[in-house]
Write a protein that holds these residues in place. Sequence first.
Motif, PDB file in Angstrom:
ATOM      1  N   SER A 165       0.831  -1.203   0.000  1.00  0.00           N
ATOM      2  CA  SER A 165       0.000   0.000   0.000  1.00  0.00           C
ATOM      3  C   SER A 165       0.870   1.259   0.000  1.00  0.00           C
ATOM      4  O   SER A 165       0.534   2.253  -0.658  1.00  0.00           O
ATOM      5  CB  SER A 165      -0.921  -0.005   1.216  1.00  0.00           C
ATOM      6  OG  SER A 165      -1.799  -1.114   1.182  1.00  0.00           O
ATOM      7  N   ALA A 166       1.970   1.215   0.724  1.00  0.00           N
ATOM      8  CA  ALA A 166       2.895   2.348   0.701  1.00  0.00           C
ATOM      9  C   ALA A 166       3.416   2.573  -0.715  1.00  0.00           C
ATOM     10  O   ALA A 166       3.539   3.712  -1.178  1.00  0.00           O
ATOM     11  CB  ALA A 166       4.049   2.105   1.670  1.00  0.00           C
ATOM     12  N   GLY A 167       3.713   1.481  -1.406  1.00  0.00           N
ATOM     13  CA  GLY A 167       4.165   1.590  -2.786  1.00  0.00           C
ATOM     14  C   GLY A 167       3.105   2.198  -3.690  1.00  0.00           C
ATOM     15  O   GLY A 167       3.424   2.956  -4.620  1.00  0.00           O
ATOM     16  N   THR A 168       1.834   1.883  -3.423  1.00  0.00           N
ATOM     17  CA  THR A 168       0.736   2.471  -4.210  1.00  0.00           C
ATOM     18  C   THR A 168       0.667   3.978  -4.004  1.00  0.00           C
ATOM     19  O   THR A 168       0.464   4.742  -4.952  1.00  0.00           O
ATOM     20  CB  THR A 168      -0.600   1.818  -3.817  1.00  0.00           C
ATOM     21  OG1 THR A 168      -0.542   0.419  -4.098  1.00  0.00           O
ATOM     22  CG2 THR A 168      -1.756   2.431  -4.593  1.00  0.00           C
ATOM     23  N   ILE A 169       0.827   4.430  -2.759  1.00  0.00           N
ATOM     24  CA  ILE A 169       0.808   5.868  -2.469  1.00  0.00           C
ATOM     25  C   ILE A 169       1.969   6.570  -3.165  1.00  0.00           C
ATOM     26  O   ILE A 169       1.810   7.642  -3.765  1.00  0.00           O
ATOM     27  CB  ILE A 169       0.855   6.102  -0.946  1.00  0.00           C
ATOM     28  CG1 ILE A 169      -0.451   5.598  -0.307  1.00  0.00           C
ATOM     29  CG2 ILE A 169       1.082   7.578  -0.628  1.00  0.00           C
ATOM     30  CD1 ILE A 169      -0.438   5.585   1.211  1.00  0.00           C
ATOM     31  N   ILE A 170       3.144   5.962  -3.123  1.00  0.00           N
ATOM     32  CA  ILE A 170       4.309   6.552  -3.775  1.00  0.00           C
ATOM     33  C   ILE A 170       4.103   6.590  -5.291  1.00  0.00           C
ATOM     34  O   ILE A 170       4.424   7.585  -5.954  1.00  0.00           O
ATOM     35  CB  ILE A 170       5.577   5.755  -3.411  1.00  0.00           C
ATOM     36  CG1 ILE A 170       5.892   5.963  -1.932  1.00  0.00           C
ATOM     37  CG2 ILE A 170       6.765   6.172  -4.277  1.00  0.00           C
ATOM     38  CD1 ILE A 170       6.968   5.052  -1.401  1.00  0.00           C
ATOM     39  N   GLY A 171       3.550   5.522  -5.849  1.00  0.00           N
ATOM     40  CA  GLY A 171       3.272   5.496  -7.276  1.00  0.00           C
ATOM     41  C   GLY A 171       2.267   6.562  -7.681  1.00  0.00           C
ATOM     42  O   GLY A 171       2.382   7.166  -8.760  1.00  0.00           O
ATOM     43  N   PHE A 172       1.290   6.810  -6.823  1.00  0.00           N
ATOM     44  CA  PHE A 172       0.308   7.864  -7.092  1.00  0.00           C
ATOM     45  C   PHE A 172       0.993   9.223  -7.163  1.00  0.00           C
ATOM     46  O   PHE A 172       0.758  10.012  -8.085  1.00  0.00           O
ATOM     47  CB  PHE A 172      -0.763   7.864  -6.003  1.00  0.00           C
ATOM     48  CG  PHE A 172      -1.695   9.041  -6.058  1.00  0.00           C
ATOM     49  CD1 PHE A 172      -2.748   9.070  -6.957  1.00  0.00           C
ATOM     50  CD2 PHE A 172      -1.504  10.135  -5.223  1.00  0.00           C
ATOM     51  CE1 PHE A 172      -3.605  10.168  -7.014  1.00  0.00           C
ATOM     52  CE2 PHE A 172      -2.354  11.230  -5.270  1.00  0.00           C
ATOM     53  CZ  PHE A 172      -3.403  11.247  -6.179  1.00  0.00           C
ATOM     54  N   ALA A 173       1.863   9.508  -6.191  1.00  0.00           N
ATOM     55  CA  ALA A 173       2.578  10.790  -6.196  1.00  0.00           C
ATOM     56  C   ALA A 173       3.472  10.909  -7.422  1.00  0.00           C
ATOM     57  O   ALA A 173       3.551  11.980  -8.042  1.00  0.00           O
ATOM     58  CB  ALA A 173       3.398  10.925  -4.916  1.00  0.00           C
ATOM     59  N   ALA A 174       4.133   9.808  -7.802  1.00  0.00           N
ATOM     60  CA  ALA A 174       5.021   9.833  -8.963  1.00  0.00           C
ATOM     61  C   ALA A 174       4.256  10.071 -10.257  1.00  0.00           C
ATOM     62  O   ALA A 174       4.804  10.624 -11.217  1.00  0.00           O
ATOM     63  CB  ALA A 174       5.798   8.520  -9.038  1.00  0.00           C
ATOM     64  N   SER A 175       2.988   9.682 -10.288  1.00  0.00           N
ATOM     65  CA  SER A 175       2.180   9.865 -11.498  1.00  0.00           C
ATOM     66  C   SER A 175       1.748  11.311 -11.685  1.00  0.00           C
ATOM     67  O   SER A 175       1.189  11.656 -12.727  1.00  0.00           O
ATOM     68  CB  SER A 175       0.943   8.955 -11.450  1.00  0.00           C
ATOM     69  OG  SER A 175      -0.011   9.436 -10.503  1.00  0.00           O
ATOM     70  N   ARG A 176       1.971  12.152 -10.688  1.00  0.00           N
ATOM     71  CA  ARG A 176       1.619  13.574 -10.744  1.00  0.00           C
ATOM     72  C   ARG A 176       2.885  14.401 -10.495  1.00  0.00           C
ATOM     73  O   ARG A 176       2.986  15.115  -9.491  1.00  0.00           O
ATOM     74  CB  ARG A 176       0.551  13.896  -9.694  1.00  0.00           C
ATOM     75  CG  ARG A 176      -0.702  13.028  -9.787  1.00  0.00           C
ATOM     76  CD  ARG A 176      -1.679  13.288  -8.648  1.00  0.00           C
ATOM     77  NE  ARG A 176      -2.331  14.569  -8.769  1.00  0.00           N
ATOM     78  CZ  ARG A 176      -2.049  15.636  -8.032  1.00  0.00           C
ATOM     79  NH1 ARG A 176      -1.112  15.569  -7.117  1.00  0.00           N
ATOM     80  NH2 ARG A 176      -2.696  16.775  -8.214  1.00  0.00           N
ATOM     81  N   PRO A 177       3.869  14.330 -11.374  1.00  0.00           N
ATOM     82  CA  PRO A 177       5.176  14.954 -11.108  1.00  0.00           C
ATOM     83  C   PRO A 177       5.142  16.472 -11.019  1.00  0.00           C
ATOM     84  O   PRO A 177       6.050  17.076 -10.436  1.00  0.00           O
ATOM     85  CB  PRO A 177       6.032  14.492 -12.295  1.00  0.00           C
ATOM     86  CG  PRO A 177       5.049  14.199 -13.383  1.00  0.00           C
ATOM     87  CD  PRO A 177       3.847  13.650 -12.678  1.00  0.00           C
ATOM     88  N   HIS A 178       4.115  17.107 -11.571  1.00  0.00           N
ATOM     89  CA  HIS A 178       4.053  18.569 -11.582  1.00  0.00           C
ATOM     90  C   HIS A 178       3.102  19.130 -10.530  1.00  0.00           C
ATOM     91  O   HIS A 178       2.852  20.341 -10.502  1.00  0.00           O
ATOM     92  CB  HIS A 178       3.645  19.054 -12.977  1.00  0.00           C
ATOM     93  CG  HIS A 178       4.540  18.549 -14.064  1.00  0.00           C
ATOM     94  ND1 HIS A 178       5.883  18.852 -14.120  1.00  0.00           N
ATOM     95  CD2 HIS A 178       4.288  17.727 -15.131  1.00  0.00           C
ATOM     96  CE1 HIS A 178       6.430  18.264 -15.176  1.00  0.00           C
ATOM     97  NE2 HIS A 178       5.480  17.578 -15.798  1.00  0.00           N
ATOM     98  N   ARG A 179       2.549  18.263  -9.686  1.00  0.00           N
ATOM     99  CA  ARG A 179       1.691  18.687  -8.594  1.00  0.00           C
ATOM    100  C   ARG A 179       2.091  17.911  -7.341  1.00  0.00           C
ATOM    101  O   ARG A 179       2.276  16.701  -7.393  1.00  0.00           O
ATOM    102  CB  ARG A 179       0.207  18.405  -8.910  1.00  0.00           C
ATOM    103  CG  ARG A 179      -0.353  19.253 -10.042  1.00  0.00           C
ATOM    104  CD  ARG A 179      -0.530  20.690  -9.587  1.00  0.00           C
ATOM    105  NE  ARG A 179      -1.173  21.508 -10.622  1.00  0.00           N
ATOM    106  CZ  ARG A 179      -0.536  22.179 -11.556  1.00  0.00           C
ATOM    107  NH1 ARG A 179       0.803  22.119 -11.621  1.00  0.00           N
ATOM    108  NH2 ARG A 179      -1.187  22.903 -12.442  1.00  0.00           N
TER     109      ARG A 179
END
Length: 279
Positions: A233-247
């Motif tokens: 789940s931590a990896g999912t949260i990090i992946g979510f943030a990485a998918s929005r590199p400009h926000r």
Amino acid sequence: MPEAGAERDLATGSPGQHATLAYASDDELRDGLTTFVRRAVTAGHRVVIFLDAGSTDLARALAAAADGAEPGQYTGLRYNTSSAGSTFGGPQFGVPEMLAALAALRDDTFAAGYPALSVAGEMRWTLRAGFTPADLLSYESQVNRFFGDPRITGLCLYDRRHFAKDLLTRIGVVHPGPLLRFTLGGWGAHLSLFGELDASNAESLPTILDLVAEADSVVTLDASDLHFVDAASAGTIIGFAASRPHRHTVVRCSRGVRQTLQLVGAESVPSLVLRDLVA
């Protein structure tokens, strides 16, 4: 997907839950829904139950369970293709129409002064309405936004005799389950998580994060009441943030959750900001 007898208290205690239960007999269905209605009425919630067209006896049992309700506090609706009388539906009634009906129900409920809304659905009505498996999955994913309101509790009941096992498994994935709750609200795109994220509910997390994925602003993920998060789940949260590199994605969390996020690579994502809880 939980069975009706095992976790009957799941969505009947406090608002802010979207739960699903599977049942294998009409008695299980009746017992689960009457418990739901009694508790919600006693708590002072507005209660609305969506039923299949043929559930006449069940409708009577639920009306009896709501005997102590104030006028207008309890409503039982049966699906009908003509949408007449105490029914819902109508020609070409699909996912958008059901979501719109729920939104109108929410607005009417809080305009009338009720502190909370409890909604349950006997999901056999979707078969009569012609919902495909894809329609059901779309509905259950999208309705998470409706149940992201902390004043609303939802319970979806699926008959194991009418819905395929693999479909029930896929439907269960998009529900957070008994250990996890979430709410939407606050300034900007604000998502709060409560409880625990582990193997029992981790697959629902992407669907929940999707609710704020398109925000053209900072996303605040308040995990201050998230007591445990596993590595997946931590990896999912990090992946979510990485998918929005400009926000930026700002995660407010406890030391334990922060450590887990750091262990699986939080520091490698510039758009992810971790903020400790302030005592």
